[in-house]
Design a protein around this motif. Sequence first.
Motif, PDB file in Angstrom:
ATOM      1  N   VAL A  24       3.631   6.937  18.518  1.00 12.84           N
ATOM      2  CA  VAL A  24       4.110   6.089  17.418  1.00 12.84           C
ATOM      3  C   VAL A  24       4.043   4.618  17.806  1.00 12.84           C
ATOM      4  N   ILE A  25       4.488   4.295  18.997  1.00 16.50           N
ATOM      5  CA  ILE A  25       4.483   2.905  19.450  1.00 16.50           C
ATOM      6  C   ILE A  25       3.055   2.361  19.485  1.00 16.50           C
ATOM      7  N   ALA A  26       2.106   3.196  19.907  1.00 17.49           N
ATOM      8  CA  ALA A  26       0.711   2.761  19.951  1.00 17.49           C
ATOM      9  C   ALA A  26       0.143   2.515  18.559  1.00 17.49           C
ATOM     10  N   GLN A  27       0.720   3.171  17.542  1.00 20.16           N
ATOM     11  CA  GLN A  27       0.215   3.050  16.168  1.00 20.16           C
ATOM     12  C   GLN A  27       1.011   2.043  15.334  1.00 20.16           C
ATOM     13  N   ARG A  28       1.868   1.261  15.963  1.00 18.66           N
ATOM     14  CA  ARG A  28       2.792   0.413  15.197  1.00 18.66           C
ATOM     15  C   ARG A  28       2.076  -0.540  14.247  1.00 18.66           C
ATOM     16  N   GLU A  29       0.974  -1.154  14.676  1.00 20.75           N
ATOM     17  CA  GLU A  29       0.299  -2.130  13.821  1.00 20.75           C
ATOM     18  C   GLU A  29      -0.348  -1.464  12.611  1.00 20.75           C
ATOM     19  N   SER A  30      -0.950  -0.311  12.794  1.00 22.48           N
ATOM     20  CA  SER A  30      -1.566   0.384  11.657  1.00 22.48           C
ATOM     21  C   SER A  30      -0.494   0.835  10.663  1.00 22.48           C
ATOM     22  N   LEU A  31       0.675   1.216  11.154  1.00 20.37           N
ATOM     23  CA  LEU A  31       1.774   1.573  10.263  1.00 20.37           C
ATOM     24  C   LEU A  31       2.266   0.350   9.499  1.00 20.37           C
ATOM     25  N   ASN A  32       2.357  -0.782  10.165  1.00 19.80           N
ATOM     26  CA  ASN A  32       2.774  -2.013   9.479  1.00 19.80           C
ATOM     27  C   ASN A  32       1.839  -2.344   8.324  1.00 19.80           C
ATOM     28  N   LYS A  33       0.549  -2.131   8.519  1.00 22.83           N
ATOM     29  CA  LYS A  33      -0.450  -2.524   7.511  1.00 22.83           C
ATOM     30  C   LYS A  33      -0.364  -1.691   6.239  1.00 22.83           C
ATOM     31  N   ILE A  34       0.124  -0.459   6.331  1.00 19.28           N
ATOM     32  CA  ILE A  34       0.188   0.380   5.132  1.00 19.28           C
ATOM     33  C   ILE A  34       1.594   0.446   4.553  1.00 19.28           C
ATOM     34  N   ASN A  35       2.495  -0.369   5.036  1.00 23.04           N
ATOM     35  CA  ASN A  35       3.889  -0.354   4.587  1.00 23.04           C
ATOM     36  C   ASN A  35       4.017  -1.059   3.232  1.00 23.04           C
ATOM     37  N   VAL A  36       4.166  -0.285   2.151  1.00 22.90           N
ATOM     38  CA  VAL A  36       4.348  -0.869   0.819  1.00 22.90           C
ATOM     39  C   VAL A  36       5.609  -0.359   0.132  1.00 22.90           C
ATOM     40  N   PHE A  37       6.290   0.615   0.719  1.00 18.61           N
ATOM     41  CA  PHE A  37       7.492   1.175   0.098  1.00 18.61           C
ATOM     42  C   PHE A  37       8.596   1.284   1.150  1.00 18.61           C
ATOM     43  N   PRO A  38       9.867   0.948   0.831  1.00 21.19           N
ATOM     44  CA  PRO A  38      10.361   0.533  -0.479  1.00 21.19           C
ATOM     45  C   PRO A  38      10.024  -0.901  -0.850  1.00 21.19           C
ATOM     46  N   VAL A  39       9.727  -1.764   0.141  1.00 22.65           N
ATOM     47  CA  VAL A  39       9.217  -3.109  -0.152  1.00 22.65           C
ATOM     48  C   VAL A  39       8.027  -3.357   0.769  1.00 22.65           C
ATOM     49  N   PRO A  40       7.068  -4.151   0.303  1.00 25.78           N
ATOM     50  CA  PRO A  40       5.858  -4.375   1.116  1.00 25.78           C
ATOM     51  C   PRO A  40       6.066  -5.450   2.171  1.00 25.78           C
TER      52      PRO A  40
END
Length: 598
Positions: A24-40
């Motif tokens: 999960v820690i290694a994927q943090r940036e890719s997760l940040n990029k798709i974060n649109v819910f509940p707020v982007p």
Amino acid sequence: MSFPRPLIRGPALRRALIAGARRVIAQRESLNKINVFPVPDGDTGSNLAFTLGGVLAGALSRRSQDAGELLRRVGEDAVDGARGNSGAILAQFFTGVAEAAGSARALEPRALAEAVRAGANSARQALSEPREGTILSVISAFAEGLERRHDGDIGAWFRSALERSRQALAATPTQLAVLARAGVVDAGAQGFVDLLEGIHDFISSGAVDAAGVADDLTGDLEAAEAHGEIADADPEHRWCSECLLIGEGLDRAGLRAAVGELGSSCVVIAGSHSRLRLHAHVANPGQLFEVVARFGRVESPKADDMHAQARTAAGAAAVAVITDSAADLPDEVMQRFNIHMVPVRVNFGDEDYLDKVGLSTHEFYRKLRTELVLPKTSQPAPGDFRRQFEFLLSHHREMVYVGISRAVSGTLQSAETAVQRGHPDRSHVFDSGNASGGEGLLALRAAELAAQGADGASIMADLARLKPLTRTWALARDISHAVRGGRIPAWAKPMVEWLGLTPMAAVKPHGRLGVVGGLFGKSRLPERFAAYVARRAPPGSRYRLVVGHCDAPEDGERLLAALRGRLDIADGWLVETGSAIGAHAGPGALVVSLQPAD
């Protein structure tokens, strides 16, 4: 036909969780990029990474033979270190799993499946309005997968449950329209699948490098002893500060020399070449953490105000008052009324800070103007609240926490979690429905009543009376920060610039900041903003107010002077507005918070 019943033991479970957390820690940036819910706001990856980083630094850093004991410590550390919405849900999931597992030394697959189901239920119950298409759906799918018949092959059993989780993840855009419009899956749900993927990799290969998460009990014990030396510490060293330092080949001697050059006292440095725990009493925590960061990656910074603690220990008030760093009040007012503060977290990229403690408001705006990455703010972990709540209740009969609006932050919920794990019968949590100076004015009123001898119930009643009468307005000279942060749609920026409009916003009754109008042209903005506010203040009343500026002190002074000329002001203060507003409004913004003085 009978099948062997393999057991899941503590050592293997620990290494599997390490592999999952690291994934999960290694994927943090890719997760940040798709974060649109509940707020982007692009911080889900960071929040999950910070949450699991705390578990890695705590429960998973110590070897354990008992599966139940390991899960208990994982749950506790996850709750204490939880960040953001997804981090809090994940922490509650681990807590539920641990409670169901109990004290078992090892778990059969069926028992683990039952514990995961309990964790899924616990996570769902933690939310007042659970939504499908989120991390909750994926956790439930994983539980369903594990509940299927087990044939003795751990790998196949887990892989089947993982596949159900992947299917649930793929379905999230069909459950939440905002995901479908953005063409992404839910970021929190993806983070949970990443955790499972890491565990699956361990099951498949049996390989995980556990180096760097070794036991460091000596450092913890030495730091605990240093905490007992407050009375003997240099009075100039106000902040009892701690952090973890992570890296390879850490220079312990160089770090000790650099910290010594700051004139620090009660310095403790313990650990290994790749992991050090630092404890020190300093005058400036931000300066300390900045120096430490030259030697490696700083994690879990903490700083307690020993002067405030001393005032509390010597005070006679029956009720202690505490707020969070989203509240804006002058330092001298905070100190005079002994208002305590829990800092929210601010991070610029990989650098994590304690708001107004590890990062001053002035330094925040300097970074805001010069850094390429936008700052992110996140709620304090329940452990941050619990530590301060327990201290306050050791010296006072009751405690009142005045927090930032529940509608805009999970900070209030984090405080409530800490209260439930502590002394709910002696603790009061008040949702200010406000932020900045509005939250500060309500905290000040609570502190004044406490100083007059009021009890917690009386203070809460008066705050409820004043809450709808406490108003906050903001004026933003530059909306680019709000656009970049996803708070305002991108199409609004060229329109506002073309019209020559300076937007104004107000905290609405539901506790959110909403646009209420705008001023055309750029001349005399502070004076015209003052006129707008004065027209909306009921006549015939005396007021106390807080004027905040975002790195624009001259405009703040003009605004305060203009308001004094238009309203009957009993008390008025000028402050530099903190990151809760500044991160979105940007430099140059002005804030007014108004409250009846009688």
